[in-house]
Design a protein around this motif. Structure first.
Motif, mmCIF file in Angstrom:
data_model
loop_
_atom_site.group_PDB
_atom_site.id
_atom_site.type_symbol
_atom_site.label_atom_id
_atom_site.label_comp_id
_atom_site.label_asym_id
_atom_site.label_seq_id
_atom_site.Cartn_x
_atom_site.Cartn_y
_atom_site.Cartn_z
ATOM 1 N N ARG A 237 2.570 -14.148 80.624
ATOM 2 C CA ARG A 237 1.458 -13.895 81.537
ATOM 3 C C ARG A 237 0.181 -14.409 80.903
ATOM 4 N N LEU A 238 -0.570 -15.174 81.647
ATOM 5 C CA LEU A 238 -1.779 -15.802 81.131
ATOM 6 C C LEU A 238 -2.953 -15.528 82.054
ATOM 7 N N GLN A 239 -4.102 -15.238 81.457
ATOM 8 C CA GLN A 239 -5.300 -15.054 82.279
ATOM 9 C C GLN A 239 -6.527 -15.486 81.492
ATOM 10 N N PHE A 240 -7.381 -16.248 82.146
ATOM 11 C CA PHE A 240 -8.661 -16.615 81.563
ATOM 12 C C PHE A 240 -9.711 -15.637 82.072
ATOM 13 N N LEU A 241 -10.328 -14.894 81.150
ATOM 14 C CA LEU A 241 -11.346 -13.900 81.493
ATOM 15 C C LEU A 241 -12.698 -14.592 81.540
ATOM 16 N N GLU A 242 -13.153 -14.842 82.745
ATOM 17 C CA GLU A 242 -14.370 -15.630 82.957
ATOM 18 C C GLU A 242 -15.591 -15.024 82.275
ATOM 19 N N ASP A 243 -15.721 -13.698 82.371
ATOM 20 C CA ASP A 243 -16.926 -13.051 81.856
ATOM 21 C C ASP A 243 -16.952 -12.960 80.339
ATOM 22 N N GLN A 244 -15.796 -13.224 79.701
ATOM 23 C CA GLN A 244 -15.724 -13.128 78.240
ATOM 24 C C GLN A 244 -15.415 -14.459 77.563
ATOM 25 N N ASN A 245 -15.191 -15.495 78.353
ATOM 26 C CA ASN A 245 -14.773 -16.786 77.796
ATOM 27 C C ASN A 245 -13.574 -16.606 76.872
ATOM 28 N N LYS A 246 -12.567 -15.935 77.395
ATOM 29 C CA LYS A 246 -11.410 -15.569 76.585
ATOM 30 C C LYS A 246 -10.126 -15.801 77.367
ATOM 31 N N LEU A 247 -9.124 -16.382 76.696
ATOM 32 C CA LEU A 247 -7.792 -16.527 77.261
ATOM 33 C C LEU A 247 -6.885 -15.487 76.612
ATOM 34 N N PHE B 2 -2.272 -11.624 72.073
ATOM 35 C CA PHE B 2 -2.688 -13.014 71.946
ATOM 36 C C PHE B 2 -4.014 -13.189 72.667
ATOM 37 N N GLU B 3 -4.965 -13.825 71.987
ATOM 38 C CA GLU B 3 -6.231 -14.151 72.650
ATOM 39 C C GLU B 3 -6.928 -15.313 71.942
ATOM 40 N N ILE B 4 -7.591 -16.110 72.740
ATOM 41 C CA ILE B 4 -8.424 -17.197 72.238
ATOM 42 C C ILE B 4 -9.844 -16.958 72.740
ATOM 43 N N ASP B 5 -10.805 -16.958 71.840
ATOM 44 C CA ASP B 5 -12.216 -16.878 72.216
ATOM 45 C C ASP B 5 -12.802 -18.280 72.234
ATOM 46 N N TYR B 6 -13.589 -18.557 73.264
ATOM 47 C CA TYR B 6 -14.156 -19.887 73.435
ATOM 48 C C TYR B 6 -15.682 -19.840 73.392
ATOM 49 N N ASN B 7 -16.233 -20.949 72.915
ATOM 50 C CA ASN B 7 -17.656 -21.212 73.089
ATOM 51 C C ASN B 7 -17.802 -22.226 74.221
ATOM 52 N N TYR B 8 -18.728 -21.951 75.126
ATOM 53 C CA TYR B 8 -18.947 -22.853 76.249
ATOM 54 C C TYR B 8 -20.202 -23.675 76.007
ATOM 55 N N GLN B 9 -20.062 -25.016 76.058
ATOM 56 C CA GLN B 9 -21.203 -25.899 75.882
ATOM 57 C C GLN B 9 -21.623 -26.435 77.246
ATOM 58 N N VAL B 10 -22.785 -25.968 77.680
ATOM 59 C CA VAL B 10 -23.267 -26.285 79.023
ATOM 60 C C VAL B 10 -23.447 -27.787 79.215
ATOM 61 N N GLU B 11 -24.031 -28.453 78.198
ATOM 62 C CA GLU B 11 -24.334 -29.867 78.355
ATOM 63 C C GLU B 11 -23.067 -30.710 78.519
ATOM 64 N N LEU B 12 -21.965 -30.223 77.972
ATOM 65 C CA LEU B 12 -20.696 -30.947 78.090
ATOM 66 C C LEU B 12 -19.786 -30.343 79.151
ATOM 67 N N ASP B 13 -20.183 -29.184 79.660
ATOM 68 C CA ASP B 13 -19.363 -28.456 80.619
ATOM 69 C C ASP B 13 -17.931 -28.300 80.084
ATOM 70 N N SER B 14 -17.836 -27.876 78.813
ATOM 71 C CA SER B 14 -16.527 -27.773 78.162
ATOM 72 C C SER B 14 -16.430 -26.492 77.338
ATOM 73 N N TYR B 15 -15.184 -26.028 77.180
ATOM 74 C CA TYR B 15 -14.902 -24.864 76.349
ATOM 75 C C TYR B 15 -14.256 -25.318 75.041
ATOM 76 N N PHE B 16 -14.686 -24.709 73.932
ATOM 77 C CA PHE B 16 -14.121 -25.019 72.628
ATOM 78 C C PHE B 16 -13.690 -23.719 71.957
ATOM 79 N N ALA B 17 -12.443 -23.687 71.502
ATOM 80 C CA ALA B 17 -11.912 -22.476 70.875
ATOM 81 C C ALA B 17 -12.674 -22.180 69.593
ATOM 82 N N SER B 18 -13.148 -20.949 69.459
ATOM 83 C CA SER B 18 -13.861 -20.529 68.255
ATOM 84 C C SER B 18 -12.999 -19.659 67.356
#
Length: 337
Positions: free
Chosen positions: A144-154, A180-196
């Motif tokens: 089961r997989l879910q991306f938590l929009e408000d936390q930038n977390k998978l 299991f969880e991945i925390d992401y940093n969101y870069q607005v200028e690139l409109d991309s998520y990067f795992a932190s």
């Protein structure tokens, strides 16, 4: 990127010589009836068995093993036992997991497709090496997989163990995913998520599918320069012999000036203090460069190179990028045939 990963279990076991037997019976806590076919294994090893029709099991305990004993059966809550004694017959009561059997998984839709979430999961869980890319989850639909929009977390979960085939190293792995969880940093200028950061926890049982000469060579290659190889070399005072170089501020240093190893009340456990973050370079492969930082004043090592608590150390570089796809069971020996 800082990568932290945690194995729920304490990982011990290297010696091939068996000297003790752990025995017991697995019982349904509600009916008091024996459970046949329950999995019983020492975590993160190839040492396991199943209970018979009377619920009985006998499992050979390698001499140096202190890792938890895991007992699991589909539809029941897993038992992880650390304080077992070979001199005492265990009576293991498994509790039916009603919530897991009857659960209907309802989540709000998120903006990531399942394909994207699965790709992120596999990359962070297995890694990106050739060994990692050869891994296949045989029951992928159970994740089961879910991306938590408000936390930038998978986040990911599974109510049954994942059955994984590592085709390069020829291991089948039963991985009971606890978290299991991945925390992401969101870069607005690139409109991309990067795992932190990446965090996963679970218990593992390995089954060797082959011990051919070619597979043995692949396993040796995976072992050399690994965290396990480094920790064993540290305790045996063979860092130089096993071609590990330690660097501080870009200069080669001696291990004894930056790492203190002390005895404890348990002759098999050692207390270790890492005084400064160190870069570890493996001469076996110049690309296997890592940085080790301690998040605790002390951590502990057993004679076989297992460190605990697992989150006491933060790994970057090669050590940090090594995930399930490159790990070997803790009863692995480089001279295995």
């Amino acid at each position: 990127m800082k990568v932290k990963y945690l194995f729920f279990i304490v990982l011990f076991c290297v010696l091939k010589t068996y000297s003790q037997t752990v025995s017991g019976v697995v019982i349904d806590s509600n009916t008091n009836q024996p459970i046949e076919g329950a999995s019983v294994y020492f975590d993160n090893t190839t040492v396991g068995t199943i209970s018979n029709e009377q619920g009985l099991f006998n499992i050979q305990k390698p001499t140096a093993v202190t890792s938890p004993l895991v007992i699991s059966f589909l539809g029941y809550k897993k038992q992880v036992i650390s304080g077992y004694s070979p001199d005492e017959k265990l009576s293991v009561l498994l509790v039916e997991d009603i919530s897991a059997l009857n659960e209907v998984f309802l989540v709000s839709k998120d903006s990531w497709s399942r394909e994207r979430k699965m790709k992120e999961f596999k990359t962070s869980f297995f890694g990106i090496s050739k060994n990692a890319l050869s891994c296949e989850i045989l029951n992928e639909d159970d994740i089961r997989l879910q991306f938590l929009e408000d936390q930038n977390k998978l986040v990911a979960s599974a109510t049954v163990p994942l059955i994984i085939m590592n085709k390069k190293l020829k291991y089948q792995i039963q991985y009971d995913l606890q978290d299991f969880e991945i925390d992401y940093n969101y870069q607005v200028e690139l409109d991309s998520y990067f795992a932190s950061s990446v965090y996963y926890a679970g218990t593992m049982f390995y089954t060797s599918e082959s011990n051919s000469r070619n597979i043995v060579r692949r396993r040796i290659k995976a072992y050399k320069g690994s965290v396990l190889h480094f920790m064993r070399s540290l305790l045996e005072e063979k860092l130089k012999e096993n071609k590990f170089i330690l660097l501080f501020n870009g200069r080669e240093v001696l291990a004894e000036n930056f790492i203190s190893v002390s005895n404890t009340d348990n002759p098999s456990i050692f207390q270790v203090e890492l005084h400064q973050p160190l870069t570890v370079v493996s001469e076996n492969d110049i690309e296997k460069n890592s940085v080790i930082t301690s998040s605790e004043t002390y951590f502990y090592l057993d004679r076989n190179g297992n460190h605990m608590p697992a989150d006491a150390l933060i790994f970057k570089g090669y050590f940090g990028n090594n995930r399930v796809g490159d790990t070997l069971p803790l009863d692995y020996q480089q001279d295995e045939k």
